[in-house]
Design a protein around this motif. Structure first.
Motif, PDB file in Angstrom:
ATOM      1  N   ALA A  56      24.177 -24.475 -66.817  1.00  0.00           N
ATOM      2  CA  ALA A  56      24.729 -23.171 -66.476  1.00  0.00           C
ATOM      3  C   ALA A  56      24.458 -22.919 -65.005  1.00  0.00           C
ATOM      4  O   ALA A  56      23.350 -23.163 -64.520  1.00  0.00           O
ATOM      5  N   THR A  57      25.473 -22.466 -64.299  1.00  0.00           N
ATOM      6  CA  THR A  57      25.284 -22.097 -62.905  1.00  0.00           C
ATOM      7  C   THR A  57      24.337 -20.904 -62.816  1.00  0.00           C
ATOM      8  O   THR A  57      24.122 -20.193 -63.808  1.00  0.00           O
ATOM      9  N   PRO A  58      23.781 -20.645 -61.647  1.00  0.00           N
ATOM     10  CA  PRO A  58      23.042 -19.388 -61.476  1.00  0.00           C
ATOM     11  C   PRO A  58      23.941 -18.190 -61.751  1.00  0.00           C
ATOM     12  O   PRO A  58      25.173 -18.268 -61.675  1.00  0.00           O
ATOM     13  N   VAL A  59      23.310 -17.063 -62.055  1.00  0.00           N
ATOM     14  CA  VAL A  59      24.034 -15.828 -62.350  1.00  0.00           C
ATOM     15  C   VAL A  59      24.833 -15.386 -61.119  1.00  0.00           C
ATOM     16  O   VAL A  59      24.344 -15.419 -59.989  1.00  0.00           O
ATOM     17  N   TYR A  60      26.067 -14.971 -61.357  1.00  0.00           N
ATOM     18  CA  TYR A  60      26.962 -14.561 -60.286  1.00  0.00           C
ATOM     19  C   TYR A  60      26.597 -13.182 -59.735  1.00  0.00           C
ATOM     20  O   TYR A  60      26.148 -12.306 -60.484  1.00  0.00           O
ATOM     21  N   ASN A  61      26.793 -13.002 -58.428  1.00  0.00           N
ATOM     22  CA  ASN A  61      26.595 -11.728 -57.736  1.00  0.00           C
ATOM     23  C   ASN A  61      27.837 -11.399 -56.925  1.00  0.00           C
ATOM     24  O   ASN A  61      28.753 -12.222 -56.799  1.00  0.00           O
ATOM     25  N   PHE A  62      27.863 -10.186 -56.345  1.00  0.00           N
ATOM     26  CA  PHE A  62      28.874  -9.834 -55.359  1.00  0.00           C
ATOM     27  C   PHE A  62      28.366 -10.237 -53.976  1.00  0.00           C
ATOM     28  O   PHE A  62      27.261  -9.837 -53.575  1.00  0.00           O
ATOM     29  N   ILE A  63      29.146 -11.017 -53.241  1.00  0.00           N
ATOM     30  CA  ILE A  63      28.854 -11.351 -51.848  1.00  0.00           C
ATOM     31  C   ILE A  63      29.991 -10.756 -51.032  1.00  0.00           C
ATOM     32  O   ILE A  63      31.151 -11.129 -51.212  1.00  0.00           O
ATOM     33  N   CYS A  64      29.654  -9.815 -50.146  1.00  0.00           N
ATOM     34  CA  CYS A  64      30.684  -8.962 -49.561  1.00  0.00           C
ATOM     35  C   CYS A  64      30.548  -8.766 -48.051  1.00  0.00           C
ATOM     36  O   CYS A  64      29.478  -8.977 -47.473  1.00  0.00           O
ATOM     37  N   MET A  65      31.654  -8.303 -47.461  1.00  0.00           N
ATOM     38  CA  MET A  65      31.657  -7.878 -46.069  1.00  0.00           C
ATOM     39  C   MET A  65      31.172  -6.438 -45.950  1.00  0.00           C
ATOM     40  O   MET A  65      30.511  -6.064 -44.986  1.00  0.00           O
ATOM     41  N   GLN A  66      31.534  -5.604 -46.915  1.00  0.00           N
ATOM     42  CA  GLN A  66      31.053  -4.233 -47.006  1.00  0.00           C
ATOM     43  C   GLN A  66      30.365  -4.075 -48.357  1.00  0.00           C
ATOM     44  O   GLN A  66      30.845  -4.594 -49.366  1.00  0.00           O
ATOM     45  N   PRO A  67      29.236  -3.393 -48.416  1.00  0.00           N
ATOM     46  CA  PRO A  67      28.420  -3.390 -49.633  1.00  0.00           C
ATOM     47  C   PRO A  67      29.069  -2.708 -50.830  1.00  0.00           C
ATOM     48  O   PRO A  67      29.838  -1.752 -50.684  1.00  0.00           O
ATOM     49  N   ILE A  68      28.750  -3.239 -51.999  1.00  0.00           N
ATOM     50  CA  ILE A  68      29.099  -2.584 -53.266  1.00  0.00           C
ATOM     51  C   ILE A  68      27.792  -2.109 -53.893  1.00  0.00           C
ATOM     52  O   ILE A  68      26.957  -2.916 -54.304  1.00  0.00           O
ATOM     53  N   ARG A  69      27.612  -0.784 -53.928  1.00  0.00           N
ATOM     54  CA  ARG A  69      26.403  -0.188 -54.508  1.00  0.00           C
ATOM     55  C   ARG A  69      26.694   0.532 -55.818  1.00  0.00           C
ATOM     56  O   ARG A  69      25.890   0.513 -56.742  1.00  0.00           O
ATOM     57  N   VAL A  70      27.846   1.204 -55.857  1.00  0.00           N
ATOM     58  CA  VAL A  70      28.273   1.980 -57.025  1.00  0.00           C
ATOM     59  C   VAL A  70      29.680   1.540 -57.395  1.00  0.00           C
ATOM     60  O   VAL A  70      30.378   0.901 -56.584  1.00  0.00           O
ATOM     61  N   PRO A  71      30.143   1.847 -58.600  1.00  0.00           N
ATOM     62  CA  PRO A  71      31.477   1.391 -59.020  1.00  0.00           C
ATOM     63  C   PRO A  71      32.592   1.769 -58.041  1.00  0.00           C
ATOM     64  O   PRO A  71      33.506   0.975 -57.800  1.00  0.00           O
ATOM     65  N   GLU A  72      32.502   2.960 -57.459  1.00  0.00           N
ATOM     66  CA  GLU A  72      33.557   3.417 -56.561  1.00  0.00           C
ATOM     67  C   GLU A  72      33.701   2.529 -55.329  1.00  0.00           C
ATOM     68  O   GLU A  72      34.781   2.454 -54.726  1.00  0.00           O
ATOM     69  N   ASP A  73      32.633   1.847 -54.939  1.00  0.00           N
ATOM     70  CA  ASP A  73      32.685   0.986 -53.758  1.00  0.00           C
ATOM     71  C   ASP A  73      33.624  -0.204 -53.937  1.00  0.00           C
ATOM     72  O   ASP A  73      34.066  -0.807 -52.949  1.00  0.00           O
ATOM     73  N   ALA A  74      33.906  -0.557 -55.191  1.00  0.00           N
ATOM     74  CA  ALA A  74      34.766  -1.720 -55.446  1.00  0.00           C
ATOM     75  C   ALA A  74      36.244  -1.379 -55.431  1.00  0.00           C
ATOM     76  O   ALA A  74      37.093  -2.284 -55.369  1.00  0.00           O
ATOM     77  N   LYS A  75      36.574  -0.094 -55.468  1.00  0.00           N
ATOM     78  CA  LYS A  75      37.982   0.307 -55.537  1.00  0.00           C
ATOM     79  C   LYS A  75      38.752  -0.176 -54.311  1.00  0.00           C
ATOM     80  O   LYS A  75      38.339   0.046 -53.169  1.00  0.00           O
TER      81      LYS A  75
END
Length: 371
Positions: free
Chosen positions: A143-162
């Motif tokens: 199994a690969t390591p657990v996936y994360n978000f790698i971003c240019m601008q941070p995702i902290r709360v659900p609204e940040d992903a919109k």
């Protein structure tokens, strides 16, 4: 699936184990990739040394023998006696294994997922039978390591992903990003670096080893959100049946002992590399973000609904019988492995290997298994 009709395949059909014979292993990853270096390169060196060359493997890497999508076929046709197989490359042939790969979007422990997959792949009649039907004997998974978000601008709360353009690997990852109002983008992993740097991507879902290994995302990304968004699984070891059947019980045991070490080393190395990647990213100035309670809750709700809907969706999309029993068996196994792993030093490959030997391989009747 068409059979390989190369001269190599025709010749290899006559291969049968014999003293001091060199067998063929195929791995479509590069020699320095963790799931090649540990369970193949080091495995081949160690087993040859420990058996004085009685069991020896020549490892063909980077798809030089057969390409990734043809590995299952190559093992079946005895072009290779051993190989690594990703079920996603054979969705029609391995539908149940692909259901399990869908399921592990909900996993938050890569080592427990890998050992649960190893156990289920060997002990569950339906899952193991699927490999047998396609000309292989499943011996262990990764199994690969657990996936994360790698971003240019941070995702902290659900609204940040919109509205953010987020690279996914399809399936549950795509559905999850859509549920947040993000825009899932399907591009090869090799195009993510340029996508982040040029603005065609805002984020990627990835295991953290891609920060510093190979793809070097830490050179362009600005943040990592350590939200545990599942793993991706595959078969570390699939063997040709005639190869296994030609081995004595003693040689079978030797092979399994070394495979236990190979699986353990791969997973322990993965975990260590994640720690190093996160530490190095922080030192380079990337923001390492703990997910907010709101983001964690959104993921938990999505995963719960995903598990509940998975059996019916699998029947509809994969054309199989209700896989609920297999799903439940995997989840129970994963939970049990988390408990077992809490009692050992999970950073010690030999301790993990010993658990695999005793709690999985030790249950096998070597006289009948795989025959």
């Amino acid at each position: 699936m068409k059979r390989l009709l190369t001269g190599l395949a025709l010749t290899s059909l006559t291969i049968a184990p014999a003293a001091a014979e060199t067998f063929i292993a195929t791995n479509w990853l590069t020699p320095v990739h963790i799931i090649n270096e540990q369970p193949y390169q080091r495995f081949a060196e160690d087993i040859a040394k420990d058996t004085n060359g009685d069991i020896a493997f020549e490892v063909y890497s980077s798809g030089s023998l057969v390409p990734a999508k043809s590995t299952m076929q190559g093992i079946r046709d005895n072009v290779a006696q051993l190989g690594i197989v990703y079920p996603g490359y054979s969705p029609s042939e391995l539908p149940l294994n692909n259901v399990l790969n869908d399921l592990v979007f909900t996993s938050d422990d890569a080592l427990a997922a890998a050992l649960a997959y190893t156990e289920i792949g060997i002990e569950n009649e339906a899952v193991h039978g699927e490999w047998n039907e396609n000309g292989g004997i499943f011996i262990g998974g990764y199994a690969t390591p657990v996936y994360n978000f790698i971003c240019m601008q941070p995702i902290r709360v659900p609204e940040d992903a919109k509205g953010k353009k987020i690279r996914t690997a399809g399936g549950a990852q795509t559905q999850w990003v859509e549920s947040l109002g993000g825009v899932p983008v399907s591009v090869p992993i090799g195009d993510v670096y340029s996508g982040l740097s040029r603005g065609s991507l805002d984020c990627t879902m990835s295991d953290p080893t891609n920060l510093d290994k190979g793809n070097k995302f830490w050179e362009v990304a600005k943040s990592v959100t350590t939200l545990p968004m599942g793993v991706v699984m595959g078969a570390t070891y699939v063997m040709n049946p005639s190869f296994w059947q030609g081995l004595s019980e003693e040689r079978r045991q030797t092979l399994l002992d070394h495979m236990a070490v190979g699986i353990a080393r791969g997973q322990v190395t993965y975990a260590a590399d994640v720690d190093a990647a996160i530490k190095g990213s922080r030192e380079r100035g990337l923001e390492i973000i703990e997910p907010s309670p709101e983001l964690s809750k959104a993921l938990e709700t999505f995963q719960s609904n995903f598990i509940a809907d998975l059996p019916e969706k699998s029947v509809e999309t994969r054309g199989i019988k209700d896989p609920s029993a297999v799903i439940d068996a995997f989840l129970a196994s994963q939970k049990a492995w988390k408990e077992k792993l809490s009692k050992i030093d999970r950073t010690d490959p030999e301790a993990v290997a010993e658990l695999i030997r005793t709690d999985i391989y030790g249950k096998l009747d070597l006289a009948s298994f795989g025959n």
